[in-house]
Design a protein around this motif. Structure first.
Motif, PDB file in Angstrom:
ATOM      1  N   VAL A  40       2.486   1.918  -3.554  1.00  0.00           N
ATOM      2  CA  VAL A  40       1.223   2.472  -3.871  1.00  0.00           C
ATOM      3  C   VAL A  40       1.628   4.038  -4.288  1.00  0.00           C
ATOM      4  O   VAL A  40       1.136   4.433  -5.317  1.00  0.00           O
ATOM      5  CB  VAL A  40       0.094   1.523  -4.267  1.00  0.00           C
ATOM      6  CG1 VAL A  40      -1.027   2.395  -5.175  1.00  0.00           C
ATOM      7  CG2 VAL A  40       0.345  -0.156  -5.072  1.00  0.00           C
ATOM      8  N   ALA A  41       1.053   3.700  -2.587  1.00  0.00           N
ATOM      9  CA  ALA A  41       0.480   5.180  -2.383  1.00  0.00           C
ATOM     10  C   ALA A  41       2.278   6.559  -2.640  1.00  0.00           C
ATOM     11  O   ALA A  41       1.604   7.832  -3.449  1.00  0.00           O
ATOM     12  CB  ALA A  41       0.656   5.196  -0.997  1.00  0.00           C
ATOM     13  N   PHE A  42       3.101   5.815  -2.281  1.00  0.00           N
ATOM     14  CA  PHE A  42       3.925   7.078  -1.954  1.00  0.00           C
ATOM     15  C   PHE A  42       5.322   6.957  -3.744  1.00  0.00           C
ATOM     16  O   PHE A  42       6.261   7.630  -3.161  1.00  0.00           O
ATOM     17  CB  PHE A  42       4.995   6.546  -0.648  1.00  0.00           C
ATOM     18  CG  PHE A  42       4.003   7.512   0.237  1.00  0.00           C
ATOM     19  CD1 PHE A  42       3.710   9.143   0.582  1.00  0.00           C
ATOM     20  CD2 PHE A  42       3.030   6.697   0.547  1.00  0.00           C
ATOM     21  CE1 PHE A  42       2.777   9.979   1.289  1.00  0.00           C
ATOM     22  CE2 PHE A  42       2.298   7.939   2.225  1.00  0.00           C
ATOM     23  CZ  PHE A  42       2.294   8.716   2.195  1.00  0.00           C
ATOM     24  N   GLY A  43       5.200   5.937  -4.363  1.00  0.00           N
ATOM     25  CA  GLY A  43       5.891   5.326  -4.444  1.00  0.00           C
ATOM     26  C   GLY A  43       7.625   4.440  -4.457  1.00  0.00           C
ATOM     27  O   GLY A  43       7.205   4.790  -2.965  1.00  0.00           O
ATOM     28  N   GLY A  44       8.215   4.040  -4.577  1.00  0.00           N
ATOM     29  CA  GLY A  44       9.392   3.138  -4.411  1.00  0.00           C
ATOM     30  C   GLY A  44      10.242   3.620  -4.105  1.00  0.00           C
ATOM     31  O   GLY A  44      11.420   3.258  -3.382  1.00  0.00           O
ATOM     32  N   GLN A  45      10.310   5.428  -4.209  1.00  0.00           N
ATOM     33  CA  GLN A  45      11.685   6.165  -4.589  1.00  0.00           C
ATOM     34  C   GLN A  45      11.983   6.199  -2.647  1.00  0.00           C
ATOM     35  O   GLN A  45      11.034   6.087  -1.573  1.00  0.00           O
ATOM     36  CB  GLN A  45      11.569   7.454  -5.403  1.00  0.00           C
ATOM     37  CG  GLN A  45      11.382   8.458  -4.659  1.00  0.00           C
ATOM     38  CD  GLN A  45       9.915   8.219  -5.580  1.00  0.00           C
ATOM     39  OE1 GLN A  45       8.872   6.915  -5.477  1.00  0.00           O
ATOM     40  NE2 GLN A  45       8.875   9.347  -5.131  1.00  0.00           N
ATOM     41  N   ALA A  46      13.268   7.083  -2.073  1.00  0.00           N
ATOM     42  CA  ALA A  46      13.141   6.739  -0.997  1.00  0.00           C
ATOM     43  C   ALA A  46      12.792   8.464  -0.463  1.00  0.00           C
ATOM     44  O   ALA A  46      13.626   8.779  -1.437  1.00  0.00           O
ATOM     45  CB  ALA A  46      15.226   6.828  -0.726  1.00  0.00           C
ATOM     46  N   LEU A  47      12.194   8.878   0.981  1.00  0.00           N
ATOM     47  CA  LEU A  47      11.449   9.655   0.529  1.00  0.00           C
ATOM     48  C   LEU A  47      13.084  10.390   1.829  1.00  0.00           C
ATOM     49  O   LEU A  47      12.416   9.765   2.874  1.00  0.00           O
ATOM     50  CB  LEU A  47      10.529   9.861   0.893  1.00  0.00           C
ATOM     51  CG  LEU A  47       9.178   9.792  -0.344  1.00  0.00           C
ATOM     52  CD1 LEU A  47       7.824   9.998   0.164  1.00  0.00           C
ATOM     53  CD2 LEU A  47      10.266  10.368  -1.547  1.00  0.00           C
ATOM     54  N   ALA A  48      13.102  11.505   1.921  1.00  0.00           N
ATOM     55  CA  ALA A  48      13.399  12.851   3.223  1.00  0.00           C
ATOM     56  C   ALA A  48      12.502  13.225   4.079  1.00  0.00           C
ATOM     57  O   ALA A  48      11.584  13.618   3.862  1.00  0.00           O
ATOM     58  CB  ALA A  48      14.627  13.355   2.386  1.00  0.00           C
ATOM     59  N   VAL A  49      12.707  12.738   5.597  1.00  0.00           N
ATOM     60  CA  VAL A  49      12.138  13.320   5.850  1.00  0.00           C
ATOM     61  C   VAL A  49      12.741  14.535   6.419  1.00  0.00           C
ATOM     62  O   VAL A  49      14.100  14.223   7.129  1.00  0.00           O
ATOM     63  CB  VAL A  49      11.426  12.047   7.828  1.00  0.00           C
ATOM     64  CG1 VAL A  49      11.108  13.504   8.269  1.00  0.00           C
ATOM     65  CG2 VAL A  49      10.525  11.466   6.545  1.00  0.00           C
ATOM     66  N   PRO A  50      12.555  15.687   7.005  1.00  0.00           N
ATOM     67  CA  PRO A  50      12.934  16.534   8.281  1.00  0.00           C
ATOM     68  C   PRO A  50      13.282  16.358   9.083  1.00  0.00           C
ATOM     69  O   PRO A  50      12.983  15.632   9.623  1.00  0.00           O
ATOM     70  CB  PRO A  50      12.265  17.933   7.674  1.00  0.00           C
ATOM     71  CG  PRO A  50      11.264  17.560   7.333  1.00  0.00           C
ATOM     72  CD  PRO A  50      10.885  16.222   6.955  1.00  0.00           C
ATOM     73  N   SER A  51      14.564  16.657   9.224  1.00  0.00           N
ATOM     74  CA  SER A  51      15.576  16.828  10.810  1.00  0.00           C
ATOM     75  C   SER A  51      14.655  16.964  11.670  1.00  0.00           C
ATOM     76  O   SER A  51      13.578  17.939  11.676  1.00  0.00           O
ATOM     77  CB  SER A  51      16.759  17.112  11.247  1.00  0.00           C
ATOM     78  OG  SER A  51      17.737  16.711   9.543  1.00  0.00           O
TER      79      SER A  51
ATOM     80  N   VAL B  34       0.637  -1.269   0.156  1.00  0.00           N
ATOM     81  CA  VAL B  34       0.349  -0.160  -0.101  1.00  0.00           C
ATOM     82  C   VAL B  34       0.385   0.811  -0.041  1.00  0.00           C
ATOM     83  O   VAL B  34       0.461   2.420  -0.979  1.00  0.00           O
ATOM     84  CB  VAL B  34      -0.627   0.529   1.260  1.00  0.00           C
ATOM     85  CG1 VAL B  34      -1.260   1.066   1.825  1.00  0.00           C
ATOM     86  CG2 VAL B  34      -1.801  -1.226   1.073  1.00  0.00           C
ATOM     87  N   VAL B  35       1.817   1.512   0.737  1.00  0.00           N
ATOM     88  CA  VAL B  35       3.050   2.434   0.933  1.00  0.00           C
ATOM     89  C   VAL B  35       3.507   2.763  -0.755  1.00  0.00           C
ATOM     90  O   VAL B  35       3.564   3.415  -1.678  1.00  0.00           O
ATOM     91  CB  VAL B  35       3.894   1.923   1.911  1.00  0.00           C
ATOM     92  CG1 VAL B  35       5.016   3.341   1.833  1.00  0.00           C
ATOM     93  CG2 VAL B  35       3.288   2.620   3.420  1.00  0.00           C
TER      94      VAL B  35
END
Lengths: 289, 370
Positions: A112-123, A109-110
């Motif tokens: 499909v919803a967000f795509g497979g690429q690595a996403l950054a979360v702010p510090s 589900v994740v």
């Protein structure tokens, strides 16, 4: 160079040990108390991390994102227990497979919803500090402190509060707990929520100094197996000790031998401990479930 | 079936007479006959798919034989396919063994792996054992990654050199290149596995395995050694899983790669397929495996769903687990053919026809040795 590496290694071990403790404690709580080996636990990290990603995108607020990580993961965990696991509890085999498949569903589900690429979360905290000649981002220090705050809080909760003692009692003997008026279903609900919140926050922390990916929970889950088996399944104290042992072993292997062996040493230790001393190095007896 | 003990022992001829079988068994026979014809009448691409489906169904059966029957869930059955496949492939690649002979190397190696995995199961049960099975293939993959010169790492043996394919065998057009040959080879492996597993699970040994699943202590109390039976189940499952893995790799449909034989996804797909078909039935696993493979292939080719196929499957499995835990085949057999009636009660507890015949043969061969 060697000194720098040693400091680097030490900070990595300290930080990852604390993070893995958070993951492993939730895992071991659910197992020790409810007898459920929750293979979806790793995926709960993704839920936490991606809830934070979604909230940051919508509001730009990091504290709100942290709340979302804890709440999203906690709610999922609650719903999973109340909606499914509770009905399947008599059949351990079914539960085991249910959790495995649920973990896969979440990952997909994740994905499909967000795509497979690595996403950054702010510090969570910007800037850098210098410790022992090594520049450390404040974020890592903050995450470390926060993790230990959570671990400490959990120790207090379990050992000093009525609810926590009810959880301990149920993990020791469900029948005994029932005799003194502890309602097992309620205790299970607490442990699932607790485990979900801890895993969600661990997912956020992990994402804040690495990245968020749909499969980010797999390595922590695998390491959790080793950690809780070393510490004794069901033991919180053992989990913390195990987490540090495993993160030390893993970091040393990665640094000194080869990055290709990331996670393997822990798994080998897991198999050896299970074969030689299945009750764990520090732990209690095998749970009777 | 429980009521059929009145005539005593029937001969193999009577037992295998299609006219005396139940409706669902006759349907199964028709399906197998259809499998013989299909590769000839279908386009070549479908012959490939049938071959792939049959190999996969064999994987699923080998999982079902251990986990569906003894109840010790193996989360890493890819280990057997991988060990069998890679041992055979590497024997061919590095030692120039002919593929047809290398298959035996693979089978032996997978049998040994079954022995190795079986031993912990004597000591560990339930989730603890499942953890060991989950972790072992992951360790093996890491070992492969550490020796890329021998194993090709993530890429598979293709990364090291060219592995030979199967050559001609008697009247069969080379299964290494011809889709039809591959389909018949797969059918051969599938039927062999089906017959072995069905025969064993419907025999007394199968009863003991089911007994272990239900209550291991009770089995031990009857004087049988559960450990011995579990070890036997693991070795047999490993042997057949290894056979399927090795023949798959040398055939035209497959190759020796981590993602095709050893990856966690394979182990999980096998479990999913077995659950869909019906755990602990072998025939359900065979159906589930073939069904899963074909559906997956079809879905992957549909524009939009192709990306989502694993999600859809995971969700479907979750729903099946929750609402129909016994699986498609047993549910269909119960509802459509048997009318849901459990049969007449009999005084000796009843036994199936196959068991009666097997017992007769055991007596002739000098009685039971246990």
């Amino acid at each position: 160079m060697v000194d720098v590496n040693a400091v680097n290694l030490a900070t990595n071990v300290l930080l990852l040990g604390a993070l893995y403790s958070l993951v492993a404690i939730g895992f071991t709580l659910i197992f020790g108390v409810g007898g459920v080996l929750n293979l979806a636990h790793g995926a709960v990290l993704s839920i936490g991390a991606y809830s934070a990603v979604a909230v940051v995108r919508a509001t730009g607020s990091v504290p709100l994102a942290a709340v979302a990580a804890a709440a999203g993961a906690g709610l999922f965990s609650l719903a999973f227990y109340k909606g499914m696991i509770r009905y399947a509890r008599e059949s351990p085999v079914l539960v085991l497979i249910l959790t495995l498949v649920m973990g896969l569903v979440i990952e997909q589900v994740v994905l499909v919803a967000f795509g497979g690429q690595a996403l950054a979360v702010p510090s969570l905290l910007a800037g850098q500090t210098e410790v022992a000649g090594q520049r450390l981002s404040n974020n890592r220090v903050f995450v470390f402190a926060l993790s230990w705050l959570l671990i400490g809080g959990l120790f207090y909760f379990v050992n000093r509060t009525k609810t926590g003692q009810a959880i301990l009692a149920t993990s020791m003997s469900e029948k005994g707990a029932a005799l003194v008026g502890i309602e097992a279903d309620r205790v299970y609900t607490y442990t699932w929520i607790l485990a979900g919140v801890l895993a969600g926050l661990a997912g956020l922390f992990l994402a804040s100094f690495q990245t968020a990916t749909p499969l980010m929970g797999r390595t922590p889950l695998l390491l959790s197996f080793s950690i809780v088996v070393i510490g004794g399944l069901g033991s919180i104290r053992g989990s913390v000790i195990g987490a540090y042992l495993i993160s030390f072993l893993d970091q040393v292997t990665v640094t000194l031998v080869s990055t290709r062996l990331a996670g393997v040493s822990a798994l080998v230790v897991l198999v050896l401990v299970l074969l030689i001393k299945p009750e764990g190095l520090f732990g209690r007896e095998l749970a009777e479930h | 079936m429980a009521g059929n003990t009145d005539t005593g022992v029937r001969t193999w001829g009577e037992l295998l007479d299609p006219r005396s079988m139940a409706t669902h068994q006759q349907l199964g026979l028709v399906a197998i006959l259809a499998l013989f014809v299909l590769p000839l009448v279908l386009p070549a691409i479908w012959a490939f798919r049938v071959a792939g489906a049959l190999f996969f169904a064999t994987f699923v059966m080998s999982w079902d034989f251990v986990s569906g029957y003894t109840g010790e869930i193996s989360f890493g059955h890819g280990l057997f396919f991988g060990v069998g496949g890679y041992a055979a492939g590497m024997a061919n690649l590095h030692l120039d063994v002919d593929p047809w002979l290398a298959v035996f190397v693979g089978v032996a190696a997978a049998g040994a792996a079954g022995l190795l995995i079986g031993f912990p199961s004597l000591r560990l049960q339930g989730p603890y054992f499942s953890l060991v099975t989950l972790v072992t293939p992951i360790i093996l993959i890491s070992v492969f990654r550490f020796f890329p010169d021998l194993t090709g790492g993530e890429l598979g043996l293709v990364g090291v050199g060219t592995v030979d394919k199967f050559g001609d065998l008697l009247f069969l057009p080379s299964p290494g290149f011809s889709p039809i040959g591959a389909a018949y080879l797969a059918l051969g492996v599938f039927l062999f596995a089906l017959v072995v597993f069905v025969a064993v699970t419907r025999s007394d040994a199968g009863m003991v395995l089911t007994g272990i699943r239900e209550d291991e202590t009770a089995v031990a109390a009857t004087g049988k050694n559960p450990a011995k039976f579990k070890l036997f189940a693991f070795v047999l499952s490993g042997l057949i899983g290894g056979l399927a893995g090795a023949t798959y790799g040398f055939s035209a449909v497959g190759s020796f790669t981590v993602s095709e034989l050893l990856a966690l996804v394979i182990s999980i797909e096998v479990i999913v397929a077995a659950i869909l078909g019906g755990m602990g039935t072998i025939t359900g696993a065979a159906f589930g495996g073939a069904f899963f493979y074909i559906l997956r292939t079809v879905m992957r080719n549909i524009e939009f769903i192709g990306e989502l196929y694993f999600l859809v499957f995971a969700v479907v499995t979750l729903l099946f687990l929750f609402f129909l835990p016994q699986g498609i085949v047993p549910a269909a057999v119960n509802r459509l053919f048997a009318g849901g009636s459990p049969g007449e009660p009999v005084t000796d507890g009843g036994s199936t026809d196959a068991m009666a015949v097997l017992r007769d043969w055991m007596d002739r061969l000098g009685g039971e040795k246990r």
